[in-house]
Design a protein around this motif. Structure first.
Motif, short mmCIF file in Angstrom:
data_model
loop_
_atom_site.label_atom_id
_atom_site.label_comp_id
_atom_site.label_asym_id
_atom_site.label_seq_id
_atom_site.Cartn_x
_atom_site.Cartn_y
_atom_site.Cartn_z
N GLN A 451 0.82 -1.22 0.00
CA GLN A 451 0.00 0.00 0.00
C GLN A 451 0.85 1.26 0.00
O GLN A 451 0.36 2.35 0.24
N LYS A 452 2.15 1.10 -0.19
CA LYS A 452 3.09 2.21 -0.32
C LYS A 452 3.39 2.93 1.00
O LYS A 452 3.79 4.10 1.00
N TYR A 453 3.16 2.27 2.10
CA TYR A 453 3.72 2.80 3.35
C TYR A 453 5.24 2.68 3.23
O TYR A 453 5.74 1.70 2.65
N SER A 454 5.96 3.65 3.78
CA SER A 454 7.43 3.52 3.76
C SER A 454 7.78 2.30 4.61
O SER A 454 7.03 1.94 5.53
N PRO A 455 8.92 1.66 4.34
CA PRO A 455 9.29 0.50 5.15
C PRO A 455 9.34 0.83 6.65
O PRO A 455 8.95 0.00 7.48
N GLN A 456 9.77 2.04 7.00
CA GLN A 456 9.83 2.41 8.43
C GLN A 456 8.42 2.46 9.03
O GLN A 456 8.18 1.91 10.11
N ASP A 457 7.52 3.14 8.32
CA ASP A 457 6.14 3.27 8.84
C ASP A 457 5.44 1.91 8.84
O ASP A 457 4.71 1.57 9.77
N ALA A 458 5.66 1.15 7.74
CA ALA A 458 5.02 -0.16 7.65
C ALA A 458 5.45 -1.04 8.84
O ALA A 458 4.62 -1.70 9.46
N ALA A 459 6.74 -0.99 9.16
CA ALA A 459 7.23 -1.85 10.24
C ALA A 459 6.62 -1.45 11.58
O ALA A 459 6.12 -2.28 12.34
N ARG A 460 6.63 -0.15 11.87
CA ARG A 460 6.07 0.29 13.17
C ARG A 460 4.58 0.03 13.26
O ARG A 460 4.07 -0.49 14.25
N LEU A 461 3.86 0.43 12.19
CA LEU A 461 2.41 0.29 12.21
C LEU A 461 1.98 -1.18 12.18
O LEU A 461 1.07 -1.59 12.89
N GLY A 462 2.68 -1.96 11.35
CA GLY A 462 2.33 -3.37 11.23
C GLY A 462 2.52 -4.11 12.55
O GLY A 462 1.67 -4.89 12.97
N VAL A 463 3.63 -3.83 13.22
CA VAL A 463 3.89 -4.49 14.50
C VAL A 463 2.83 -4.08 15.52
O VAL A 463 2.32 -4.90 16.30
N TYR A 464 2.46 -2.80 15.48
CA TYR A 464 1.44 -2.31 16.42
C TYR A 464 0.09 -3.01 16.16
O TYR A 464 -0.57 -3.49 17.08
N GLN A 465 -0.29 -3.09 14.88
CA GLN A 465 -1.59 -3.70 14.53
C GLN A 465 -1.62 -5.18 14.88
O GLN A 465 -2.62 -5.71 15.34
N HIS A 466 -0.52 -5.84 14.61
CA HIS A 466 -0.38 -7.26 14.95
C HIS A 466 -0.63 -7.45 16.46
O HIS A 466 -1.39 -8.34 16.87
N GLY A 467 -0.05 -6.56 17.26
CA GLY A 467 -0.21 -6.65 18.71
C GLY A 467 -1.65 -6.36 19.15
O GLY A 467 -2.17 -7.03 20.04
N ILE A 468 -2.26 -5.38 18.52
CA ILE A 468 -3.66 -5.07 18.87
C ILE A 468 -4.54 -6.27 18.58
O ILE A 468 -5.39 -6.65 19.40
N ALA A 469 -4.35 -6.87 17.40
CA ALA A 469 -5.16 -8.03 17.03
C ALA A 469 -4.92 -9.16 18.04
O ALA A 469 -5.85 -9.86 18.45
N GLY A 470 -3.67 -9.31 18.45
CA GLY A 470 -3.33 -10.34 19.44
C GLY A 470 -4.00 -10.05 20.79
O GLY A 470 -4.46 -10.97 21.48
N ASP A 471 -4.06 -8.78 21.16
CA ASP A 471 -4.69 -8.42 22.43
C ASP A 471 -6.20 -8.71 22.38
O ASP A 471 -6.78 -9.19 23.34
N ARG A 472 -6.80 -8.42 21.22
CA ARG A 472 -8.23 -8.73 21.08
C ARG A 472 -8.46 -10.24 21.11
O ARG A 472 -9.41 -10.73 21.72
N ALA A 473 -7.57 -10.97 20.46
CA ALA A 473 -7.71 -12.44 20.43
C ALA A 473 -7.60 -13.00 21.85
O ALA A 473 -8.34 -13.91 22.23
N ALA A 474 -6.67 -12.43 22.64
CA ALA A 474 -6.49 -12.92 24.02
C ALA A 474 -7.73 -12.62 24.86
O ALA A 474 -8.10 -13.41 25.72
N LYS A 475 -8.34 -11.47 24.59
CA LYS A 475 -9.56 -11.12 25.33
C LYS A 475 -10.68 -12.11 25.01
O LYS A 475 -11.42 -12.55 25.88
N ALA A 476 -10.78 -12.45 23.72
CA ALA A 476 -11.85 -13.34 23.29
C ALA A 476 -11.61 -14.79 23.72
O ALA A 476 -12.53 -15.51 24.06
N ARG A 477 -10.35 -15.19 23.70
CA ARG A 477 -10.03 -16.62 23.83
C ARG A 477 -9.20 -16.98 25.05
O ARG A 477 -9.00 -18.16 25.33
N THR A 478 -8.60 -16.00 25.70
CA THR A 478 -7.55 -16.11 26.73
C THR A 478 -6.18 -16.33 26.06
O THR A 478 -6.11 -16.85 24.95
#
Ligand SMILES: NC(=O)C1=CN([C@@H]2O[C@H](COP(=O)(O)OP(=O)(O)OC[C@H]3O[C@@H](n4cnc5c(N)ncnc54)[C@H](OP(=O)(O)O)[C@@H]3O)[C@@H](O)[C@H]2O)[C@@H](O)CC1
Ligand SMILES: [K+]
Length: 493
Positions: A451-478
């Motif tokens: 999507q043309k995010y710079s590699p720096q932004d993609a890395a920071r944002l992607g890692v953050y989103q991955h973690g958010i999704a993981g936090d939601r998954a933990a809430k739903a499933r433990t």
């Protein structure tokens, strides 16, 4: 958000006192009230609070917190550890204030240490950011008493005995808190894996230190929290079409490991890419077509592994590695990829393992490629480190030397740029330490690059989103029951 070292925080403190202006005593009062607000929201006044205070400003905070909580009807017992003649001014003033309401107990020798029942909540205010050497003698004995008690421990600002910004000795006496309530800024020590037991569940409370000064202070260390991650997100324009969001290519999976390709592809699709093609071994064709109907499939001539590249011209980003295996034909494909790729890339998993076995290839990896090693993969790539601070330093020089973006995975995953800047991530949890979670991250990063995010932004944002999704998954499933596909299912803001 900037992460500052101990001396920068001292300067920030002084700057705030001078420029707000506010007296240091009032600043201590403000910090203490912020601590109290957090404590009262979490614990009612049924359990007795036992305070262990040193004689510097961290101890001063402890005394002020004890006074405020006592006035609020909490049962408070205060011990001052009398390890030195010296005390800070604001400690002395708060001691005087407290003694108007309460008897303070002194610990002058080890036999003065109280017997704890385990029902109490212990407040650790022995030593804070002023730590200059390991805690010994009476201080170490007090720390041991706290650590041995089954009672909950809450550290004020930072666990007593823990350095804010440098490595501790293996035998140092350090409080092992359940919680750390830290003032204004996260501390570098909280990001370091080996400090996990000494940070507990940490959080930051705002005490109104000068924001402009914080932003202007030069530091290589940053924290990607919600506010900083939000700034990176681009809205989807009304008149956009699927071409606007790029076409990602994933090279993943092999016989017995097609799940990695599926997880990676699923995450890529769920992070906003316009189009996705997976290049897979023959055995993966039907699997991927059925599992991911939104994705297209390109099929390798080999039935069980990837050996050749498709025409790369159609793609705006490439992700490679999950479930790839390490066969020589696959290595050949990676060599070709390095020669032919003209778009940003993410390298992960077996692609990294093949790189570490072939250092010449590593040298040829295009600048600003994102690599996503976990600590073991990083060790294979860059060598051993004596501790986690040393590993961080090694990762900084590695990123600089090879001009790569290193995503060092773990709790508070660090995203390291070639200029040595480190961005620690705020999101995620231990439930994500499970097979396939890394494949999900590779899919997300490839999607953002497409999507043309710079590699720096993609890395920071992607890692953050991955973690958010993981936090939601933990809430739903433990944390225990969640699996990598739950992370994919919980993608999105
Ligand atoms: N800006 C902010 O964020 C705000 C911070 N505030 C609070 O101030 C805290 C920092 O306070 P602080 O500077 O007085 O230091 P603190 O940690 O109490 O130590 C005291 C002295 O102990 C000594 N010492 C060191 N190591 C030792 C050892 N192993 N064994 C024995 N002695 C040792 C050393 O003196 P030295 O003996 O080296 O001369 C040191 O100066 C901070 O954590 C926060 O709680 C808030 O009040 C308001 C805003
Ligand atoms: K402390």
């Amino acid at each position: 958000m900037n992460i500052l070292n101990a001396s920068q925080i001292r300067n920030l403190d002084a700057h705030t006192i001078q420029n707000e202006p506010i007296s240091s005593l009032d600043l201590m009062e403000r910090a203490s009230r912020a601590f109290v607000r957090w404590l009262c929201a979490r614990f009612d006044n049924r359990r007795p609070l036992v305070f262990f205070c040193g004689k510097g400003n961290n101890g001063g905070d402890g005394l002020a917190i004890a006074r405020i909580l006592s006035a609020k009807g909490y049962g408070v017992t205060v011990y001052v550890v009398d390890y030195t003649e010296k005390s800070s001014d604001d400690f002395s003033k708060n001691l005087q204030r407290l003694q108007e309401h309460l008897t303070v107990h002194y610990i002058k020798e080890e036999k003065d240490l109280p017997k704890l029942t385990g029902e109490e909540i212990l407040i650790d205010a022995l030593l804070g950011s002023g730590l200059t050497r390991p805690a010994e003698g009476l201080l170490a004995a007090t720390i041991e008493t706290m650590n041995e008690s089954p009672a909950r421990v809450i550290s004020v600002d930072i666990a007593s005995g823990l350095y804010m910004d440098k490595v501790n000795g293996d035998d140092d006496a350090i409080v092992r808190p359940d919680y750390t309530v830290s003032f204004q800024l996260p501390k570098l020590a909280f990001m370091i894996p080996q400090n996990g037991p000494f940070a507990g569940d940490w959080l930051v409370v705002d005490i109104g230190l000068n924001e402009t000064y914080i932003e202007k202070t030069k530091t290589p260390y940053f924290f990607t929290d919600k506010r900083s991650a939000r700034k990176l997100i681009r809205d989807r324009e009304k008149f956009s079409h699927k071409g606007t969001f790029g076409h990602a290519l994933l090279l993943a999976g092999s016989f017995g490991k097609m799940g990695a390709a599926q997880l990676c592809g699923g995450a890529c699709l769920r992070s906003g890419v316009g189009l996705l093609t997976l290049h897979v071994a023959g055995c993966g064709y039907e699997i991927i077509q059925i599992a991911l109907p939104e994705a297209m499939c390109s099929v390798d001539i080999h039935e069980k592994m990837l050996t050749t590249l498709p025409d790369l011209n159609a793609y705006s980003a490439i992700g490679v590695g999950p479930g790839l295996g390490k066969e020589p034909q696959t290595l050949q494909m990676l060599e070709n990829l390095i020669g032919e790729a003209k778009v940003p890339m993410v390298w992960d998993a077996d692609a990294l393992n093949l790189l570490s076995e072939n250092p010449d290839l590593l040298k040829k990896l295009p600048e600003h490629t994102i690599i996503t090693p976990h600590p073991k993969e990083f060790e294979r790539l860059a060598g051993k480190s004596k501790d986690d601070y040393a590993r961080l330093e090694l990762a900084r020089s590695f990123a600089g030397e090879h001009k790569l973006i290193v995503v060092l995975k773990g709790a508070h995953t660090s995203v390291i740029f070639p200029d040595g800047t480190v961005h620690f991530n705020a999101t995620g949890n231990a439930g994500m330490a499970t097979g396939g979670a890394g494949d999900v991250l590779t899919g997300i990063l490839t999607s953002l690059l497409a999507q043309k995010y710079s590699p720096q932004d993609a890395a920071r944002l992607g890692v953050y989103q991955h973690g958010i999704a993981g936090d939601r998954a933990a809430k739903a499933r433990t944390k225990t029951a969640m699996i990598a596909s739950d992370i994919v299912e919980n993608m999105g803001w």
